[in-house]
Design an enzyme around this catalytic site. Structure first.
Site, PDB file in Angstrom:
ATOM      1  N   ASP A  33       0.833  -1.197   0.000  1.00  0.00           N
ATOM      2  CA  ASP A  33       0.000   0.000   0.000  1.00  0.00           C
ATOM      3  C   ASP A  33       0.870   1.249   0.000  1.00  0.00           C
ATOM      4  O   ASP A  33       1.739   1.405   0.875  1.00  0.00           O
ATOM      5  CB  ASP A  33      -0.915   0.012   1.233  1.00  0.00           C
ATOM      6  CG  ASP A  33      -1.987  -1.056   1.165  1.00  0.00           C
ATOM      7  OD1 ASP A  33      -2.401  -1.405   0.042  1.00  0.00           O
ATOM      8  OD2 ASP A  33      -2.421  -1.541   2.226  1.00  0.00           O
ATOM      9  N   ASP A 167     -10.408  -5.298  -0.450  1.00  0.00           N
ATOM     10  CA  ASP A 167      -9.396  -4.895   0.524  1.00  0.00           C
ATOM     11  C   ASP A 167     -10.066  -4.127   1.651  1.00  0.00           C
ATOM     12  O   ASP A 167     -10.812  -3.181   1.399  1.00  0.00           O
ATOM     13  CB  ASP A 167      -8.361  -4.013  -0.179  1.00  0.00           C
ATOM     14  CG  ASP A 167      -7.182  -3.665   0.702  1.00  0.00           C
ATOM     15  OD1 ASP A 167      -7.155  -4.092   1.874  1.00  0.00           O
ATOM     16  OD2 ASP A 167      -6.275  -2.968   0.232  1.00  0.00           O
TER      17      ASP A 167
END
Length: 212
Positions: A33, A167
């Protein structure tokens, strides 16, 4: 085929390296990320630190950034195989997708819970992956928003062959409902490292997809 892909969100290089060393023994793909503090209210490590890790696993980059075009070539240069950007970013989606393809990576597009599905519909035929956020992005450990599965079902009706990732808030308890709705890849982050027993938690997530 359903799969589980771990995600790593951190500001610390030592934490990134520690987690990647553990995860590369379990999986062929790791999602990293990337946050700029503008599109989402948090900041992560950048391309230089991620490149130094030199993982054995393939890297999927989740760009939670305002100007994703600026990140494409640098991450391609360190060997990332897929880049996922947000429809909520400022850059032109067609230009971002084109830049990802020119950089020999798979393009993916992500959508946040409040964003209408219509925003990404024009781009579904141009990407390999759609990442549906199950939480508002920026921090790990949030509670999953069940209504986001409506987006998953709608996308699967429009393009059944398109890979859908989800997610945010993923764990073994909600995993079956995600798979049933049509999620292909379960991105799991904070759950894996909860209480430190990563291998046990990884195995529990594998059981979720085996039983569906």
């Amino acid at each position: 085929m359903k799969s589980v892909v771990p995600s790593v969100l951190t500001k610390s290089y030592d934490e990134l390296d520690r987690k990647v060393r553990i995860l590369e023994q379990l999986t062929k793909v790791i999602q990293i990320d990337i946050m700029d503090g503008e599109l989402v209210p948090n900041i992560s490590l950048g391309v230089d630190e991620v490149g130094k890790v030199n993982s054995k696993s393939k890297l999927e980059i989740h760009l939670m950034v305002k100007n994703p075009k600026a990140y494409i070539k640098p991450f391609a240069n360190i060997g990332a195989f897929r880049a996922i950007f947000h429809i909520e970013s400022d850059d032109n989606p067609l230009e971002v997708i084109d830049e990802i393809k020119k950089s020999n990576m798979e393009p993916g597009i992500a959508i946040n819970p409040p964003t209408p599905l219509e925003k990404i519909l024009p781009f579904l035929s141009l990407v390999n992956v759609v990442l549906v956020m199950g939480v508002n992005p920026g921090f790990q450990g949030q509670k999953f928003i069940p209504e986001t599965l409506d987006k998953v079902r709608a996308i699967k009706k429009i393009r059944p062959e398109l890979i859908i990732e989800l997610d945010g808030g993923v764990n073994p308890e909600i995993g079956p409902s995600l798979v049933e709705a049509g999620v292909d890849i379960l991105n799991v982050g904070s759950y894996l490292f909860k209480d430190g027993d990563v291998k046990d938690h990884w195995d529990r997530m594998q059981e979720v997809i085996k039983n569906q």
